[in-house]
Design a protein around this motif. Structure first.
Motif, PDB file in Angstrom:
ATOM      1  N   LEU A 107       0.803  -1.050  -0.291  1.00 32.35           N
ATOM      2  CA  LEU A 107      -0.001  -0.270   0.352  1.00 32.35           C
ATOM      3  C   LEU A 107       0.766   1.009   0.158  1.00 32.35           C
ATOM      4  O   LEU A 107       0.977   2.127   0.980  1.00 32.35           O
ATOM      5  CB  LEU A 107      -1.047  -0.420   1.306  1.00 32.35           C
ATOM      6  N   ASN A 108       1.207   1.498  -0.681  1.00 32.90           N
ATOM      7  CA  ASN A 108       2.608   2.517  -1.555  1.00 32.90           C
ATOM      8  C   ASN A 108       2.467   3.530  -2.535  1.00 32.90           C
ATOM      9  O   ASN A 108       2.200   4.626  -2.716  1.00 32.90           O
ATOM     10  CB  ASN A 108       3.836   1.877  -1.096  1.00 32.90           C
ATOM     11  N   ASN A 109       1.165   3.209  -3.298  1.00 30.37           N
ATOM     12  CA  ASN A 109       0.870   3.450  -4.441  1.00 30.37           C
ATOM     13  C   ASN A 109      -0.192   3.804  -5.103  1.00 30.37           C
ATOM     14  O   ASN A 109      -0.714   2.218  -5.583  1.00 30.37           O
ATOM     15  CB  ASN A 109       1.639   3.484  -5.449  1.00 30.37           C
ATOM     16  N   PHE A 110      -1.064   4.547  -4.370  1.00 28.07           N
ATOM     17  CA  PHE A 110      -2.434   4.489  -4.722  1.00 28.07           C
ATOM     18  C   PHE A 110      -3.721   5.669  -4.778  1.00 28.07           C
ATOM     19  O   PHE A 110      -2.813   6.544  -4.204  1.00 28.07           O
ATOM     20  CB  PHE A 110      -3.173   3.381  -2.671  1.00 28.07           C
ATOM     21  N   SER A 111      -4.509   5.449  -4.956  1.00 28.45           N
ATOM     22  CA  SER A 111      -5.103   7.034  -5.353  1.00 28.45           C
ATOM     23  C   SER A 111      -6.304   6.432  -4.175  1.00 28.45           C
ATOM     24  O   SER A 111      -6.875   5.698  -4.973  1.00 28.45           O
ATOM     25  CB  SER A 111      -5.756   7.496  -6.168  1.00 28.45           C
ATOM     26  N   VAL A 112      -7.391   7.345  -3.885  1.00 25.01           N
ATOM     27  CA  VAL A 112      -8.912   7.597  -3.103  1.00 25.01           C
ATOM     28  C   VAL A 112      -9.384   8.266  -4.108  1.00 25.01           C
ATOM     29  O   VAL A 112      -9.207   9.407  -4.707  1.00 25.01           O
ATOM     30  CB  VAL A 112      -8.676   8.111  -2.130  1.00 25.01           C
ATOM     31  N   TYR A 122      -1.226   9.070  -3.553  1.00 25.99           N
ATOM     32  CA  TYR A 122      -0.286   8.420  -2.856  1.00 25.99           C
ATOM     33  C   TYR A 122       0.568   8.256  -3.076  1.00 25.99           C
ATOM     34  O   TYR A 122       0.557   6.630  -3.651  1.00 25.99           O
ATOM     35  CB  TYR A 122      -0.692   8.294  -1.412  1.00 25.99           C
ATOM     36  N   ASN A 123       2.250   8.140  -3.168  1.00 26.11           N
ATOM     37  CA  ASN A 123       3.311   7.328  -4.059  1.00 26.11           C
ATOM     38  C   ASN A 123       3.999   7.686  -2.782  1.00 26.11           C
ATOM     39  O   ASN A 123       4.804   8.922  -2.809  1.00 26.11           O
ATOM     40  CB  ASN A 123       3.464   7.568  -5.218  1.00 26.11           C
ATOM     41  N   GLN A 124       4.121   7.287  -1.859  1.00 28.62           N
ATOM     42  CA  GLN A 124       5.308   7.271  -0.756  1.00 28.62           C
ATOM     43  C   GLN A 124       6.839   7.091  -0.917  1.00 28.62           C
ATOM     44  O   GLN A 124       6.988   5.844  -0.966  1.00 28.62           O
ATOM     45  CB  GLN A 124       5.054   6.753   0.337  1.00 28.62           C
ATOM     46  N   GLN A 125       7.652   8.286  -1.571  1.00 35.22           N
ATOM     47  CA  GLN A 125       9.139   7.998  -1.703  1.00 35.22           C
ATOM     48  C   GLN A 125       9.554   7.179  -0.258  1.00 35.22           C
ATOM     49  O   GLN A 125      11.146   6.682  -0.653  1.00 35.22           O
ATOM     50  CB  GLN A 125       9.376   8.975  -2.517  1.00 35.22           C
ATOM     51  N   ASN A 126       9.776   7.889  -0.101  1.00 35.61           N
ATOM     52  CA  ASN A 126       9.884   7.503   1.910  1.00 35.61           C
ATOM     53  C   ASN A 126       9.453   5.588   2.153  1.00 35.61           C
ATOM     54  O   ASN A 126       9.615   6.175   3.450  1.00 35.61           O
ATOM     55  CB  ASN A 126      10.073   8.093   2.707  1.00 35.61           C
ATOM     56  N   GLY A 127       8.398   5.253   2.090  1.00 34.84           N
ATOM     57  CA  GLY A 127       7.716   4.200   2.475  1.00 34.84           C
ATOM     58  C   GLY A 127       6.689   4.128   2.777  1.00 34.84           C
ATOM     59  O   GLY A 127       6.569   5.378   3.211  1.00 34.84           O
ATOM     60  N   ARG A 145     -13.891   4.875  -2.997  1.00 33.11           N
ATOM     61  CA  ARG A 145     -12.594   3.587  -3.642  1.00 33.11           C
ATOM     62  C   ARG A 145     -11.294   3.392  -2.864  1.00 33.11           C
ATOM     63  O   ARG A 145     -10.956   4.773  -3.191  1.00 33.11           O
ATOM     64  CB  ARG A 145     -12.921   3.753  -4.888  1.00 33.11           C
ATOM     65  N   VAL A 146     -10.654   3.080  -2.712  1.00 33.03           N
ATOM     66  CA  VAL A 146      -8.934   2.485  -2.977  1.00 33.03           C
ATOM     67  C   VAL A 146      -7.988   1.543  -3.814  1.00 33.03           C
ATOM     68  O   VAL A 146      -8.951   0.717  -4.130  1.00 33.03           O
ATOM     69  CB  VAL A 146      -8.710   2.018  -1.412  1.00 33.03           C
ATOM     70  N   GLN A 147      -7.554   2.674  -5.206  1.00 36.30           N
ATOM     71  CA  GLN A 147      -7.045   1.248  -5.713  1.00 36.30           C
ATOM     72  C   GLN A 147      -6.055   1.445  -6.097  1.00 36.30           C
ATOM     73  O   GLN A 147      -5.791   2.912  -6.005  1.00 36.30           O
ATOM     74  CB  GLN A 147      -7.844   2.299  -6.816  1.00 36.30           C
ATOM     75  N   LEU A 148      -4.824   0.418  -5.908  1.00 30.93           N
ATOM     76  CA  LEU A 148      -3.716   0.170  -6.626  1.00 30.93           C
ATOM     77  C   LEU A 148      -3.207   1.031  -7.923  1.00 30.93           C
ATOM     78  O   LEU A 148      -4.060   0.798  -8.729  1.00 30.93           O
ATOM     79  CB  LEU A 148      -2.853  -0.820  -6.607  1.00 30.93           C
ATOM     80  N   ASN A 149      -2.581   2.185  -7.722  1.00 31.51           N
ATOM     81  CA  ASN A 149      -1.939   2.450  -8.989  1.00 31.51           C
ATOM     82  C   ASN A 149      -0.731   1.506 -10.103  1.00 31.51           C
ATOM     83  O   ASN A 149      -0.574   1.626 -10.952  1.00 31.51           O
ATOM     84  CB  ASN A 149      -0.764   3.898  -9.100  1.00 31.51           C
ATOM     85  N   ASP A 150      -0.703   0.253  -9.041  1.00 33.33           N
ATOM     86  CA  ASP A 150       0.015  -0.010 -10.019  1.00 33.33           C
ATOM     87  C   ASP A 150      -0.061  -1.548 -10.395  1.00 33.33           C
ATOM     88  O   ASP A 150      -1.889  -2.296  -9.448  1.00 33.33           O
ATOM     89  CB  ASP A 150       1.669  -0.405  -9.837  1.00 33.33           C
ATOM     90  N   ARG A 151       0.450  -2.927 -10.094  1.00 27.74           N
ATOM     91  CA  ARG A 151       0.063  -4.367  -9.929  1.00 27.74           C
ATOM     92  C   ARG A 151       0.667  -5.003  -8.410  1.00 27.74           C
ATOM     93  O   ARG A 151       2.008  -5.078  -8.534  1.00 27.74           O
ATOM     94  CB  ARG A 151       0.625  -5.586 -11.104  1.00 27.74           C
ATOM     95  N   ASP A 152      -0.377  -5.457  -7.722  1.00 27.89           N
ATOM     96  CA  ASP A 152       0.321  -6.112  -6.677  1.00 27.89           C
ATOM     97  C   ASP A 152      -1.399  -6.467  -5.577  1.00 27.89           C
ATOM     98  O   ASP A 152      -1.940  -6.768  -6.354  1.00 27.89           O
ATOM     99  CB  ASP A 152       0.975  -4.923  -5.889  1.00 27.89           C
ATOM    100  N   TYR A 153      -0.958  -7.064  -4.607  1.00 29.57           N
ATOM    101  CA  TYR A 153      -2.042  -7.885  -3.556  1.00 29.57           C
ATOM    102  C   TYR A 153      -2.533  -6.182  -2.915  1.00 29.57           C
ATOM    103  O   TYR A 153      -2.008  -5.714  -2.761  1.00 29.57           O
ATOM    104  CB  TYR A 153      -2.044  -8.585  -2.683  1.00 29.57           C
ATOM    105  N   LEU A 154      -3.469  -5.827  -2.801  1.00 24.95           N
ATOM    106  CA  LEU A 154      -4.449  -4.964  -2.272  1.00 24.95           C
ATOM    107  C   LEU A 154      -5.086  -5.472  -0.724  1.00 24.95           C
ATOM    108  O   LEU A 154      -6.070  -6.633  -0.821  1.00 24.95           O
ATOM    109  CB  LEU A 154      -6.114  -3.632  -2.799  1.00 24.95           C
ATOM    110  N   HIS A 155      -4.515  -5.147   0.123  1.00 17.87           N
ATOM    111  CA  HIS A 155      -5.002  -5.480   1.404  1.00 17.87           C
ATOM    112  C   HIS A 155      -5.183  -4.343   2.741  1.00 17.87           C
ATOM    113  O   HIS A 155      -3.907  -3.561   2.722  1.00 17.87           O
ATOM    114  CB  HIS A 155      -4.318  -6.589   2.133  1.00 17.87           C
ATOM    115  N   LEU A 156      -5.995  -4.166   3.112  1.00 13.56           N
ATOM    116  CA  LEU A 156      -6.698  -2.388   4.029  1.00 13.56           C
ATOM    117  C   LEU A 156      -6.987  -3.361   5.579  1.00 13.56           C
ATOM    118  O   LEU A 156      -8.157  -4.322   5.836  1.00 13.56           O
ATOM    119  CB  LEU A 156      -7.937  -2.100   3.143  1.00 13.56           C
ATOM    120  N   ALA A 157      -6.439  -2.346   6.524  1.00 12.63           N
ATOM    121  CA  ALA A 157      -7.034  -3.144   8.328  1.00 12.63           C
ATOM    122  C   ALA A 157      -7.807  -2.530   8.187  1.00 12.63           C
ATOM    123  O   ALA A 157      -8.935  -2.894   8.916  1.00 12.63           O
ATOM    124  CB  ALA A 157      -5.524  -2.450   9.142  1.00 12.63           C
ATOM    125  N   GLU A 158      -7.936  -1.146   7.502  1.00  8.83           N
ATOM    126  CA  GLU A 158      -9.757  -0.045   8.150  1.00  8.83           C
ATOM    127  C   GLU A 158      -9.746   0.961   6.798  1.00  8.83           C
ATOM    128  O   GLU A 158      -8.361   1.776   7.037  1.00  8.83           O
ATOM    129  CB  GLU A 158      -9.479   0.003   9.798  1.00  8.83           C
TER     130      GLU A 158
END
Length: 193
Positions: A107-112, A122-127, A145-158
């Motif tokens: 969950l580093n490069n995503f859009s709301v 959000y694209n956190q350069q510092n992690g 909606r929370v959506q990844l901007n790349d290819r990966d798994y998406l998991h959210l605690a809340e």
């Protein structure tokens, strides 16, 4: 004279909206309906979309725990999760809680999005961090909606959506407004040659 009275009453009634700010902001996502682009195949019971709106911000995911509190999609391009709040909400803040036991970088490069319109990227350069806040949203909407901007798994605690049900006119105001508009039509008809 009747026409002026009807229009005045209708205009006064329109001004008697219930202001959303008068009600306390609560987490509207708790009563929403969640969905996601896919469900992790390894443990579908522990990966459901509604786990991200269960009120538990714990970021620990476990395939051995059927009452797991995180959602989890499959590995895909632009994986998404969303909540339909069930009504138009005047949104103040959105808080997104990340997984914390591992894989926080997913969950580093995503859009709301709010009703399909981008409201944060959000694209956190510092992690990645344990949570993100989108403060003072100041918009009204129903689907977050929370959506990844790349290819990966998406998991959210809340995902928490703080706001209040949007203001709606009192039923009497709508009736008076309709009556006023109807009166306006009658007056316009009488004036025709």
């Amino acid at each position: 004279m009747l026409f002026k009275t009807l229009i005045s009453a209708a205009l006064l009634s329109v001004a008697t909206l219930v202001p959303a700010q008068a009600l306390p902001a609560i987490n509207q996502a708790l009563t929403g309906t969640a969905s996601q682009s896919s469900t992790y195949g390894g443990q579908p019971a522990a990966s459901q979309a509604d786990h991200a709106i269960d009120g538990n911000t714990s970021g620990v995911w476990s395939t051995n725990n059927p009452s797991n509190s995180l959602n989890h999609t499959g590995f895909e391009m632009n994986a998404w999760w969303e909540v339909d709040l069930g009504a138009m909400i005047a949104i103040d803040d959105i808080v997104i809680w990340n997984r914390t036991d591992c894989c926080v970088n997913r969950l580093n490069n995503f859009s709301v999005f709010l009703d399909g319109a981008l409201i944060g990227a959000y694209n956190q350069q510092n992690g990645p961090t344990p949570s993100w806040s989108l403060n003072n949203v100041g918009q009204t909407g129903q689907v977050v909606r929370v959506q990844l901007n790349d290819r990966d798994y998406l998991h959210l605690a809340e995902v928490q959506v703080f706001g209040t049900v949007a203001a709606v006119p009192a039923p009497g105001a709508l009736g008076l407004m309709g009556l006023g508009l109807m009166g306006l039509g009658l007056v316009a008809r009488r004036r025709r040659p």
